[in-house]
Design a protein around this motif. Structure first.
Motif, PDB file in Angstrom:
ATOM      1  N   TYR A   1      57.841  -5.549   5.531  1.00 36.89           N
ATOM      2  CA  TYR A   1      58.154  -4.613   6.597  1.00 36.89           C
ATOM      3  C   TYR A   1      56.881  -3.805   6.863  1.00 36.89           C
ATOM      4  O   TYR A   1      56.311  -3.218   5.942  1.00 36.89           O
ATOM      5  CB  TYR A   1      59.308  -3.717   6.140  1.00 36.89           C
ATOM      6  N   ALA A   2      56.421  -3.817   8.096  1.00 36.84           N
ATOM      7  CA  ALA A   2      55.134  -3.216   8.441  1.00 36.84           C
ATOM      8  C   ALA A   2      55.019  -1.759   8.002  1.00 36.84           C
ATOM      9  O   ALA A   2      53.980  -1.345   7.486  1.00 36.84           O
ATOM     10  CB  ALA A   2      54.883  -3.329   9.947  1.00 36.84           C
ATOM     11  N   TYR A   3      56.054  -1.000   8.207  1.00 37.32           N
ATOM     12  CA  TYR A   3      56.002   0.419   7.890  1.00 37.32           C
ATOM     13  C   TYR A   3      55.723   0.674   6.411  1.00 37.32           C
ATOM     14  O   TYR A   3      55.103   1.672   6.045  1.00 37.32           O
ATOM     15  CB  TYR A   3      57.313   1.095   8.306  1.00 37.32           C
ATOM     16  N   ALA A   4      56.139  -0.239   5.544  1.00 34.55           N
ATOM     17  CA  ALA A   4      55.960  -0.070   4.099  1.00 34.55           C
ATOM     18  C   ALA A   4      54.610  -0.580   3.600  1.00 34.55           C
ATOM     19  O   ALA A   4      54.256  -0.343   2.442  1.00 34.55           O
ATOM     20  CB  ALA A   4      57.080  -0.783   3.360  1.00 34.55           C
TER      21      ALA A   4
ATOM     22  N   GLU B   1      51.884   1.871   1.795  1.00 38.45           N
ATOM     23  CA  GLU B   1      52.269   2.256   0.445  1.00 38.45           C
ATOM     24  C   GLU B   1      52.135   1.082  -0.520  1.00 38.45           C
ATOM     25  O   GLU B   1      51.681   1.249  -1.658  1.00 38.45           O
ATOM     26  CB  GLU B   1      53.706   2.789   0.427  1.00 38.45           C
TER      27      GLU B   1
ATOM     28  N   ASN C   1      45.297   3.341   7.064  1.00 33.39           N
ATOM     29  CA  ASN C   1      46.197   4.094   7.934  1.00 33.39           C
ATOM     30  C   ASN C   1      47.140   3.137   8.653  1.00 33.39           C
ATOM     31  O   ASN C   1      46.881   1.952   8.801  1.00 33.39           O
ATOM     32  CB  ASN C   1      45.438   5.035   8.875  1.00 33.39           C
ATOM     33  N   ARG C   2      48.248   3.666   9.068  1.00 37.97           N
ATOM     34  CA  ARG C   2      49.324   2.872   9.656  1.00 37.97           C
ATOM     35  C   ARG C   2      48.885   2.158  10.935  1.00 37.97           C
ATOM     36  O   ARG C   2      49.269   1.013  11.179  1.00 37.97           O
ATOM     37  CB  ARG C   2      50.531   3.772   9.923  1.00 37.97           C
TER      38      ARG C   2
ATOM     39  N   TYR D   1      49.085  -2.000  11.928  1.00 41.04           N
ATOM     40  CA  TYR D   1      49.699  -2.622  13.102  1.00 41.04           C
ATOM     41  C   TYR D   1      48.690  -3.437  13.911  1.00 41.04           C
ATOM     42  O   TYR D   1      49.035  -4.499  14.435  1.00 41.04           O
ATOM     43  CB  TYR D   1      50.401  -1.575  13.964  1.00 41.04           C
TER      44      TYR D   1
ATOM     45  N   SER E   1      56.825 -13.219  12.899  1.00 44.05           N
ATOM     46  CA  SER E   1      57.724 -12.087  12.706  1.00 44.05           C
ATOM     47  C   SER E   1      59.128 -12.431  13.179  1.00 44.05           C
ATOM     48  O   SER E   1      59.328 -13.343  13.985  1.00 44.05           O
ATOM     49  CB  SER E   1      57.211 -10.862  13.457  1.00 44.05           C
TER      50      SER E   1
ATOM     51  N   ARG F   1      64.809  -3.814  12.251  1.00 49.19           N
ATOM     52  CA  ARG F   1      63.488  -3.870  11.622  1.00 49.19           C
ATOM     53  C   ARG F   1      62.815  -5.207  11.882  1.00 49.19           C
ATOM     54  O   ARG F   1      63.460  -6.251  11.850  1.00 49.19           O
ATOM     55  CB  ARG F   1      63.588  -3.651  10.118  1.00 49.19           C
TER      56      ARG F   1
ATOM     57  N   TYR G   1      60.206  -7.858  10.490  1.00 48.54           N
ATOM     58  CA  TYR G   1      59.591  -8.308   9.248  1.00 48.54           C
ATOM     59  C   TYR G   1      58.576  -9.404   9.558  1.00 48.54           C
ATOM     60  O   TYR G   1      58.758 -10.177  10.497  1.00 48.54           O
ATOM     61  CB  TYR G   1      60.646  -8.841   8.279  1.00 48.54           C
TER      62      TYR G   1
END
Length: 109
Positions: free
Chosen positions: A40-43, A46, A57-58, A62, A76, A82, A84
């Motif tokens: 998942y891109a947002y994770a 971290e 950075n985020r 992306y 994807s 969401r 993935y």
């Protein structure tokens, strides 16, 4: 990327090397994390920080994902709300080539 006190004491050439091998080649880290399955891109920031000890950075994540998908290295799919990402065969091959190149370069240095 987070810098600690030891990083701040290093020379500029060393810091440039670290930047080029981390954020400058973020695609290697992203593809590597996808070896075990979808991500998942947002994770990703971290996950990269936890495993590789730097945090991109985020926005960079992306941008890299967009380019990797455009090149056919990843694909994807939406699951509910969401998106993935997962490796393609071309992505697996590209990651293997990148790792072989880095290993070969390290031996020559």
């Amino acid at each position: 990327m987070h810098m600690n006190d030891d990083d701040a004491k290093r020379s500029r050439p060393f810091r440039r090397l670290v930047d080029s091998l981390t954020t400058g080649n973020l695609w290697l880290y992203v593809l590597s994390l996808m070896r075990k399955g979808k991500v998942y891109a947002y994770a990703l920031p971290e996950s990269i920080e936890k495993k590789y000890r730097f945090r991109p950075n985020r926005v960079m994540i992306y941008v890299v994902l967009y380019k990797l998908e455009a090149e056919g290295l990843i694909a994807s799919a939406f699951e509910e709300r969401r998106k993935y990402y997962h490796l393609t065969k071309k992505g697996t091959d590209s990651l293997a080539r990148g790792k072989r190149y880095l290993a070969s370069l390290s031996k020559r240095l």
